[in-house]
Design a protein around this motif. Structure first.
Motif, short mmCIF file in Angstrom:
data_model
loop_
_atom_site.label_atom_id
_atom_site.label_comp_id
_atom_site.label_asym_id
_atom_site.label_seq_id
_atom_site.Cartn_x
_atom_site.Cartn_y
_atom_site.Cartn_z
N LEU A 63 0.84 -1.21 0.00
CA LEU A 63 0.00 0.00 0.00
C LEU A 63 0.87 1.25 0.00
N GLU A 117 -2.16 4.43 -3.21
CA GLU A 117 -3.62 4.59 -3.22
C GLU A 117 -4.36 3.33 -2.81
N GLN A 118 -4.09 2.24 -3.52
CA GLN A 118 -4.86 1.05 -3.23
C GLN A 118 -4.02 -0.19 -3.46
N GLN A 128 -10.12 -5.11 -2.75
CA GLN A 128 -9.39 -3.84 -2.84
C GLN A 128 -9.38 -3.12 -1.50
N HIS A 157 -7.95 0.43 0.71
CA HIS A 157 -7.41 1.78 0.54
C HIS A 157 -6.79 2.29 1.82
#
Lengths: 190, 436
Positions: free
Chosen positions: B150, B155-156, B164, B166
């Protein structure tokens, strides 16, 4: 007799204490009942080269005899089958020989060596073979004369022939002579 | 050593070496399987292509023998997994030479079981093994690195391509989950490795019943051996000493008897009898258990046999130390029998005894220049010897074509035992040689 002992360690201790004229031991001794007696004898011959040692054995073993004769210095040494004790006079003669610094090897050991090595011995006459057997057993020239009832000169001639035929070095000292003959018969071992 | 199933049931399993050993075992199996796969495919392809030229036919026929190699490998790898040692399932060939070896190998079930195991390992198991190791170790390890991924991406991050994320918090949670999974990975690894080991044992191992039988036979021989030694000792300390005493008494009596008289003659005769009895007893006791073997070991005992033989025998036996008593004894009696046969039946004029220890086995060769024709199937002496050698895990082979020469070979796997007693106080080296 200075002392009679029951095992190999006691033998070494008794030798240190009494300083005897001769040590007589069996190959087999307690505690292990293996070849402790022989090991003690080898030890004594290394420690005290002037002490005559006569080893009795139940079995005819060339390697034991070879070890015993190879180790140690100029003092008398003998390796006899235990049966010989029964022949009192011969046995006492052997004890005297060893005590006087001579070498005694059991006739059975010598006979076996002679039986084994045929080729070079075929060059010897029967009488020379008899002389060789007595030489290997540790007999002096005088003794060989007596046993075979031959003259001193004839014995010397036989011995000279044997040494020549077997390619052995001449040796005045009987112990050396026994070693040389045994080494030759044993095929160069030791 | 326990096996991994017992370890699994005990608390603290994860702190033991078992998870690591299991992973190592599975990885090694997978690697071996992949190599085996390539080798088998290549072998079959070359053999198939060459079968047009007939050369390929024996090549293809030899394909099942690949199982021998892979089976041996499996047994080696099984040592990683502990448990009872896996015995070699193969029989000792019926005779010397490559023909007898091939005949035995193709005829026995163990060869085909190992061949089956090789096919299974090469074409089915190794991908599975890789999958298990990867699943148990790499996936959790990848999860642990989620926060790092990460941070790198910014971002992700796609957790295992399906999920996913974040927020760093989520990433750390996934990482913690990965760490827990990684720690627990020992369990599935051990289960998989244990199963794989059980399969290998079944396919490449010998039958336990046979192993037990061999052990019980070995115990029997040991007991027999101990009994011989006891008899030898009893005779030495008992009858022999009494006979020596008797001979000595007779010798002393002869000194006292009037010389030349009838008493002296009778005593002399009795003395001779006593000496003959002693000599016979000595030979008998030597035959039961030679003292020199116990005291000095094989090289000296072989030299002694050479001394006793009526043939000129060249002895060259060099060993790194003393061997286990049962091995020394089996080797000694084999040499004794071979020399006796050479003198008695083969009409030989000379014989040689050669002995060495190398690569974990004792090898003794006894050869003579006689007329040959010795047949283990007929001579009971040789069969008895073969049995005796087989009990200590060795084998005896005889090559004796009609017309000679005869070569008897004894091979016994063993490790030298250190015998400080004989090493320290004997002025001789532990080996010796004598040439005739």
């Amino acid at each position: 007799m200075a002392a009679a002992v029951g095992d190999a360690d006691a033998l070494l201790a008794a030798v240190a204490e009494h300083r005897p004229d001769l040590v007589l031991t069996d190959v087999r001794m307690p505690p292990g009942l293996a070849d402790e007696g022989l090991r003690a004898a080898l030890h004594l011959r290394a420690e005290r080269p002037d002490l005559p040692v006569l080893v009795l054995s139940q079995y005819v073993q060339r390697s034991y005899a070879a070890d015993l004769l190879a180790g140690g210095g100029g003092a008398g040494v003998g390796y006899l089958l235990k049966d010989r004790v029964g022949h009192v006079e011969e046995f006492l003669a052997a004890v005297d020989t060893v005590a006087a610094g001579g070498t005694v090897v059991d006739p059975e050991v010598v006979r076996r060596l002679l039986a084994r090595r045929r080729d070079p011995l075929e060059r010897l006459t029967p009488r020379e073979r008899e002389v060789l057997e007595l030489m290997a057993r540790g007999c002096s020239n005088a003794e060989i004369c007596r046993r075979l009832t031959v003259s001193e000169a004839a014995t010397a001639k036989h011995i000279g022939n044997i040494l020549l035929k077997l390619d052995l070095p001449p040796a005045e000292d009987t112990h050396r002579r026994v070693l040389a003959v045994l080494a030759h018969l044993g095929g160069g071992e030791d | 050593m326990s096996d991994c199933w017992q370890a699994l049931r005990r608390p603290g399993f994860l702190r033991t070496a078992w998870p690591w050993r299991s992973a190592a075992y599975l990885l090694a199996c997978a690697l071996a399987g992949a190599v085996l796969c390539a080798v088998l495919l290549l072998w079959a392809a070359v053999g198939g292509a060459l079968s047009v030229l007939l050369v390929g036919v024996p090549l293809l026929a030899a394909l099942p023998l690949a199982g021998l190699v892979s089976g041996a490998g499996e047994r080696r790898l099984l040592r990683l997994m502990g448990g009872a040692p896996v015995p070699d399932p193969h029989r000792v060939p019926d005779g010397p030479g490559p023909r007898a070896w091939l005949r035995t190998r193709y005829a026995e079930g163990a060869t085909w079981r190992e061949a089956g195991g090789a096919v299974l390992s090469a074409f089915l198991l190794w991908p599975l093994e890789l999958l298990v190791v990867a699943g148990a170790l790499l996936v959790p390890a990848w999860l642990v690195t989620t926060p790092l991924q990460l941070a790198l991406d910014g971002e992700q991050v796609n957790v295992l391509k399906v999920w996913q994320l974040h927020a760093p918090g989520q990433a750390w949670a996934v990482a913690a989950g990965g760490a827990v999974l990684l720690a627990l990975a020992g369990y599935p690894l051990a289960v998989a490795a244990g199963t794989r080991a059980a399969l290998a044992r079944a396919l490449a191992g010998g039958q336990e019943r046979v192993g037990e039988l061999v052990r019980s036979r070995a115990r029997l021989v040991d007991a027999f051996e101990a009994e011989r030694r006891r008899i030898e000792r009893d005779l030495h300390d008992g009858a022999q000493q009494r006979l020596v005493a008797l001979s000595m008494s007779l010798g002393l009596a002869r000194l006292d008897a009037p010389p030349g008289g009838p008493l002296a003659r009778r005593l002399a005769a009795a003395h001779a009898e006593a000496d003959a009895a002693l000599a016979e007893l000595r030979e008998l006791v030597h035959g039961i258990h030679p003292r020199v073997l116990a005291d000095r070991g094989l090289p000296d005992a072989c030299a002694d046999l050479a001394d006793r033989s009526v043939l000129p025998v060249a002895v060259d036996v060099r060993l790194p130390g003393r061997l286990p008593a049962a091995v020394e004894s089996a080797g000694y009696f084999a040499v004794a029998e071979a020399l006796a046969n050479a003198a008695r039946h083969a009409g030989a004029s000379a014989a040689r005894v050669h002995g060495r220890w190398s690569a974990g086995r004792l090898r003794l060769d006894v050869s003579d220049d006689g007329t040959g024709g010795a047949d283990p199937a007929r001579g009971t002496g040789l069969t008895g010897l073969a049995d005796r050698v087989a009990v200590v895990g060795g084998r005896l082979s005889v090559s004796s074509p009609p017309g000679g020469p005869t070569l008897l070979r004894v091979e016994i796997p063993c490790t030298p035992t250190t015998d400080p007693r004989s090493a320290s106080s004997s002025p001789r080296t532990p080996s010796s040689s004598a040439r005739a």
